[in-house]
Design a protein around this motif. Structure first.
Motif, PDB file in Angstrom:
ATOM      1  N   HIS A 295     -15.264   9.291  16.126  1.00  0.00           N
ATOM      2  CA  HIS A 295     -14.236   8.434  16.697  1.00  0.00           C
ATOM      3  C   HIS A 295     -13.008   9.291  16.956  1.00  0.00           C
ATOM      4  O   HIS A 295     -12.512   9.969  16.056  1.00  0.00           O
ATOM      5  CB  HIS A 295     -13.915   7.293  15.719  1.00  0.00           C
ATOM      6  CG  HIS A 295     -13.148   6.174  16.313  1.00  0.00           C
ATOM      7  ND1 HIS A 295     -11.836   6.311  16.719  1.00  0.00           N
ATOM      8  CD2 HIS A 295     -13.489   4.884  16.573  1.00  0.00           C
ATOM      9  CE1 HIS A 295     -11.401   5.159  17.199  1.00  0.00           C
ATOM     10  NE2 HIS A 295     -12.383   4.281  17.115  1.00  0.00           N
ATOM     11  N   ASP A 296     -12.518   9.282  18.208  1.00  0.00           N
ATOM     12  CA  ASP A 296     -11.398  10.158  18.564  1.00  0.00           C
ATOM     13  C   ASP A 296     -10.175   9.919  17.698  1.00  0.00           C
ATOM     14  O   ASP A 296      -9.500  10.871  17.274  1.00  0.00           O
ATOM     15  CB  ASP A 296     -11.034   9.963  20.038  1.00  0.00           C
ATOM     16  CG  ASP A 296     -12.107  10.497  20.985  1.00  0.00           C
ATOM     17  OD1 ASP A 296     -12.929  11.320  20.523  1.00  0.00           O
ATOM     18  OD2 ASP A 296     -12.122  10.102  22.162  1.00  0.00           O
TER      19      ASP A 296
ATOM     20  N   ARG B 115     -10.847  11.255  14.123  1.00  0.00           N
ATOM     21  CA  ARG B 115     -11.161  12.682  14.007  1.00  0.00           C
ATOM     22  C   ARG B 115     -12.197  12.901  12.904  1.00  0.00           C
ATOM     23  O   ARG B 115     -12.073  13.786  12.059  1.00  0.00           O
ATOM     24  CB  ARG B 115      -9.904  13.518  13.755  1.00  0.00           C
ATOM     25  CG  ARG B 115      -8.916  13.477  14.909  1.00  0.00           C
ATOM     26  CD  ARG B 115      -7.749  14.418  14.692  1.00  0.00           C
ATOM     27  NE  ARG B 115      -6.801  14.354  15.792  1.00  0.00           N
ATOM     28  CZ  ARG B 115      -6.891  15.087  16.901  1.00  0.00           C
ATOM     29  NH1 ARG B 115      -7.902  15.940  17.041  1.00  0.00           N
ATOM     30  NH2 ARG B 115      -5.993  14.961  17.850  1.00  0.00           N
TER      31      ARG B 115
ATOM     32  N   GLU C 152      -5.402  11.986   9.519  1.00  0.00           N
ATOM     33  CA  GLU C 152      -4.916  10.902  10.364  1.00  0.00           C
ATOM     34  C   GLU C 152      -4.493   9.659   9.562  1.00  0.00           C
ATOM     35  O   GLU C 152      -4.900   8.534   9.896  1.00  0.00           O
ATOM     36  CB  GLU C 152      -5.990  10.522  11.393  1.00  0.00           C
ATOM     37  CG  GLU C 152      -6.515  11.684  12.216  1.00  0.00           C
ATOM     38  CD  GLU C 152      -5.405  12.432  12.949  1.00  0.00           C
ATOM     39  OE1 GLU C 152      -4.523  11.768  13.521  1.00  0.00           O
ATOM     40  OE2 GLU C 152      -5.425  13.678  12.937  1.00  0.00           O
TER      41      GLU C 152
END
Length: 225
Positions: A95-96, A99, A143
Motif C-alpha cells: 500500500h503506497d 509503505r 508512516e
C-alpha cells in the motif's frame, strides 16, 4: 500475566464496518496469506497485564483485503479505566500510503478530570505516550499518523446533577517493520499498545524498573461497567 481476552463498544474511524462471523472473531481463514496468519497468531498468543482484558472483535472489511481486530479494557474490579481497539490490516500487494504490507490502526480513550483535559499540552503528551510505548519496546514503525481529541460534556435540566465529564481519545495508525518472512512482531506491538492503554488509564508501572507506564494524575472516578 493474562492471555488475550476482553471487550469494547463502538467503532473507530472506519473500523465500525465489521462483519460479525465466527471466522472474523477467531483464527484467520486458511486461505489468508501465511504472513497474515502468522501475525494474527502472534497477537492471539500475547501475554498481557492482568488488568487489561482483550478479546477478538469483528474486523472492518473495507480497509484492506485482510483484517483482524481486538478490543480491550483496562479493568479495576467492576470499573473500566480506559478502553480501546486495535486492528491489524494486511495487503499482500503493498500500500503506497503504508509503505509496507501491514498496518496497525488504533483507538484508545479514557475519561479525565476537566482540569486535566484543559491542559494545552495534553494532546502532545498523549501522542508522546504512543510513540514512547513503541520506542520503549524497541519497535520501529513507519508512516505514523493520528489525532488526539479532547471532548467535554456539561449537563443541564433534568441531567444537571451529573458532574461535567471530559474524555481523551487517541486515534492513530502506523506501519510495523516486517521481519523474517515478511511478518511483523505483532505480539510486541500489542504489548506496547497495552502499555499505552495502561498509561492512559493511570496504572502504575507493571513491575520494578518499568518506566514505560506513568500514572495520570487528576483522574476522574472510573466508569462502572
Amino acid at each position: 500475566m493474562a492471555a488475550a481476552q476482553g471487550r469494547l463498544s463502538d467503532g473507530a474511524g472506519g473500523m465500525d464496518d465489521a462483519k460479525d462471523t465466527e471466522e472474523d472473531m477467531g483464527h484467520p481463514s486458511r486461505s489468508a496469506p501465511p504472513p497474515f496468519r502468522a501475525a494474527v497468531e502472534a497477537l492471539r498468543a500475547a501475554r498481557l497485564r492482568p488488568q487489561i482484558e482483550v478479546e477478538p472483535t469483528p474486523a472492518p472489511q473495507r480497509l484492506a483485503p485482510y483484517a483482524y481486530a481486538l478490543e480491550a479494557a483496562v479493568v479495576d474490579g467492576d470499573q473500566d479505566l480506559a478502553d480501546g481497539r486495535l486492528v491489524l490490516l494486511h495487503d499482500p500487494a503493498g500500500h503506497d500510503a503504508w509503505r509496507g504490507t501491514f498496518r496497525l490502526v488504533t483507538l484508545v480513550r479514557a475519561e479525565l478530570e476537566p482540569e486535566m483535559a484543559a491542559d494545552p499540552l495534553l494532546p502532545d503528551v498523549c501522542w508522546s505516550w504512543l510513540t514512547g510505548a513503541l520506542t520503549a519496546r524497541g519497535l520501529a514503525c513507519g508512516e505514523p499518523s493520528g489525532t488526539v481529541t479532547r471532548a467535554s460534556s456539561h449537563y443541564f435540566g433534568g441531567l444537571s446533577e451529573r458532574p461535567a465529564a471530559s474524555q481523551i481519545e487517541i486515534r492513530a495508525s502506523w506501519t510495523p517493520r516486517e521481519g523474517l518472512g515478511g511478518v511483523p512482531d505483532t505480539g510486541a506491538h500489542l504489548a506496547s499498545w497495552c502499555d499505552l492503554l495502561a498509561q492512559v488509564a493511570g496504572l502504575p508501572p507493571a513491575g520494578p524498573g518499568d518506566a514505560s507506564v506513568v500514572t495520570l494524575p487528576q483522574r476522574r472516578d472510573p466508569q462502572a461497567r
